[in-house]
Design a protein around this motif. Structure first.
Motif, PDB file in Angstrom:
ATOM      1  N   PHE A  82      24.849  25.771 -22.971  1.00 19.78           N
ATOM      2  CA  PHE A  82      26.235  25.318 -22.923  1.00 19.78           C
ATOM      3  C   PHE A  82      26.403  24.003 -23.681  1.00 19.78           C
ATOM      4  N   ILE A  83      25.480  23.058 -23.453  1.00 17.32           N
ATOM      5  CA  ILE A  83      25.559  21.750 -24.103  1.00 17.32           C
ATOM      6  C   ILE A  83      25.380  21.882 -25.612  1.00 17.32           C
ATOM      7  N   VAL A  84      24.407  22.686 -26.032  1.00 12.23           N
ATOM      8  CA  VAL A  84      24.143  22.847 -27.464  1.00 12.23           C
ATOM      9  C   VAL A  84      25.339  23.500 -28.164  1.00 12.23           C
ATOM     10  N   LYS A  85      25.970  24.444 -27.488  1.00 14.59           N
ATOM     11  CA  LYS A  85      27.165  25.084 -28.066  1.00 14.59           C
ATOM     12  C   LYS A  85      28.312  24.082 -28.183  1.00 14.59           C
ATOM     13  N   ALA A  86      28.512  23.271 -27.131  1.00 16.43           N
ATOM     14  CA  ALA A  86      29.572  22.246 -27.173  1.00 16.43           C
ATOM     15  C   ALA A  86      29.291  21.251 -28.290  1.00 16.43           C
ATOM     16  N   GLN A  87      28.029  20.871 -28.435  1.00 18.05           N
ATOM     17  CA  GLN A  87      27.639  19.949 -29.498  1.00 18.05           C
ATOM     18  C   GLN A  87      27.954  20.527 -30.872  1.00 18.05           C
ATOM     19  N   LYS A  88      27.584  21.795 -31.082  1.00 15.76           N
ATOM     20  CA  LYS A  88      27.798  22.440 -32.386  1.00 15.76           C
ATOM     21  C   LYS A  88      29.286  22.459 -32.738  1.00 15.76           C
ATOM     22  N   GLU A  89      30.117  22.837 -31.770  1.00 14.11           N
ATOM     23  CA  GLU A  89      31.564  22.898 -32.014  1.00 14.11           C
ATOM     24  C   GLU A  89      32.124  21.517 -32.325  1.00 14.11           C
ATOM     25  N   SER A  90      31.649  20.510 -31.613  1.00 13.37           N
ATOM     26  CA  SER A  90      32.167  19.152 -31.805  1.00 13.37           C
ATOM     27  C   SER A  90      31.767  18.591 -33.163  1.00 13.37           C
ATOM     28  N   ILE A  91      30.516  18.814 -33.564  1.00 14.79           N
ATOM     29  CA  ILE A  91      30.051  18.293 -34.858  1.00 14.79           C
ATOM     30  C   ILE A  91      30.774  18.997 -35.999  1.00 14.79           C
ATOM     31  N   GLU A  92      30.981  20.296 -35.865  1.00  8.07           N
ATOM     32  CA  GLU A  92      31.709  21.025 -36.905  1.00  8.07           C
ATOM     33  C   GLU A  92      33.142  20.517 -37.039  1.00  8.07           C
ATOM     34  N   LYS A  93      33.714  20.125 -35.909  1.00  6.82           N
ATOM     35  CA  LYS A  93      35.118  19.699 -35.893  1.00  6.82           C
ATOM     36  C   LYS A  93      35.296  18.268 -36.387  1.00  6.82           C
ATOM     37  N   LYS A  94      34.386  17.354 -35.979  1.00  6.33           N
ATOM     38  CA  LYS A  94      34.629  15.947 -36.300  1.00  6.33           C
ATOM     39  C   LYS A  94      33.385  15.145 -36.623  1.00  6.33           C
TER      40      LYS A  94
END
Length: 255
Positions: free
Chosen positions: A24-36
């Motif tokens: 869950f954390i790694v997925k949230a991290q990936k989405e956040s880095i891609e976004k900003k």
């Protein structure tokens, strides 16, 4: 018109909670880095850091993009056994390649002045968020929290005046019912503006309070007041012992 908060999502595990939380954390991290281009996360102490060991040596974690804060902290030196930072550093950060500057601790110079200490930590948040995002409150990508058997979370305790704080980002208390008495804590406006908040609770000792928080939120326990404003999401990662008395519906976890 403001939309109501999204309902909590509850995942309960017989085994594998830690590995699901890692995914869950790694997925949230990936989405956040891609976004900003960065991943802003706030941690609490207690038993939570032990659940995060799946992040160590995990090839999906981009530590150089993490900006780590503490959702609450005990007012003690950073190397003190009661320090949440000391616990997180010992369990995780000393074993991974995160740049030290990306971990935002209390300023040890202000340990004798709670007003200065909380102001300095709020300024640290402002440096990270206000200059990059134009929100009234910081919007963390993820805040990870635990709960006490009394329903407290962070250093927000039942019946305490900080439960109604609406302006400050960071507040202090000198009268914590649990030692040590002096602490700083994020306030509800910060918790409830996060993109994602995830609680972690394990063990049969949490069964009664978990049911009180999720089945009877009108009771107003501190943890039940964490309800991120739309489109923020609230998650619970619990084991089957903690959820044994829960009537609230559980969801199936998929990474």
């Amino acid at each position: 018109m403001h939309q109501p908060p999204n309902p909590p999502t509850v995942y309960s595990f017989s085994t594998g909670l830690s590995s699901a939380l890692t995914s869950f954390i790694v997925k949230a991290q990936k989405e956040s880095i891609e976004k900003k281009g960065r991943f802003t996360v706030a941690l609490s102490g207690g038993s939570l850091p032990k659940q995060l060991k799946g992040l160590i040596n995990n090839p999906g974690v981009r530590w150089d993009k993490w900006q780590v804060f503490y959702a609450d902290e005990r007012v003690v030196p950073l190397d003190h056994p009661d320090s949440n930072h000391h616990l997180c550093a010992t369990e995780i950060f000393q074993r991974v390649p995160i740049p030290p500057a990306n971990i935002h601790t209390l300023d040890p110079a202000f340990l004798d002045d709670l007003e200065e200490l909380s102001d300095a930590y709020e300024k640290e948040l402002i440096r990270e968020f206000a200059q990059k995002d134009s929100a009234r409150f910081p919007v963390f990508d993820l805040i990870l929290l635990g709960i006490g058997s009394d329903g407290h979370t962070c250093s927000l305790f039942p019946g305490h005046e900080l439960l109604v704080e609406e302006d400050r980002w960071v507040a202090y208390l000198e009268d914590s019912p649990k030692p040590p008495p002096k602490r700083i804590t994020f306030t509800y406006p910060v918790l409830n503006h996060a993109a994602r908040v995830a609680f972690v609770a394990t063990g049969e000792g949490k069964a009664d309070v978990l049911s009180a928080i999720l089945d009877r939120p009108e009771g107003g326990l501190p943890a039940s007041r964490v309800r991120p404003v739309h489109p923020g999401q609230l998650y619970w990662f619990v084991d089957d012992n903690a959820s044994a008395k829960l009537q609230y519906p559980k969801s199936s976890f998929s990474a």
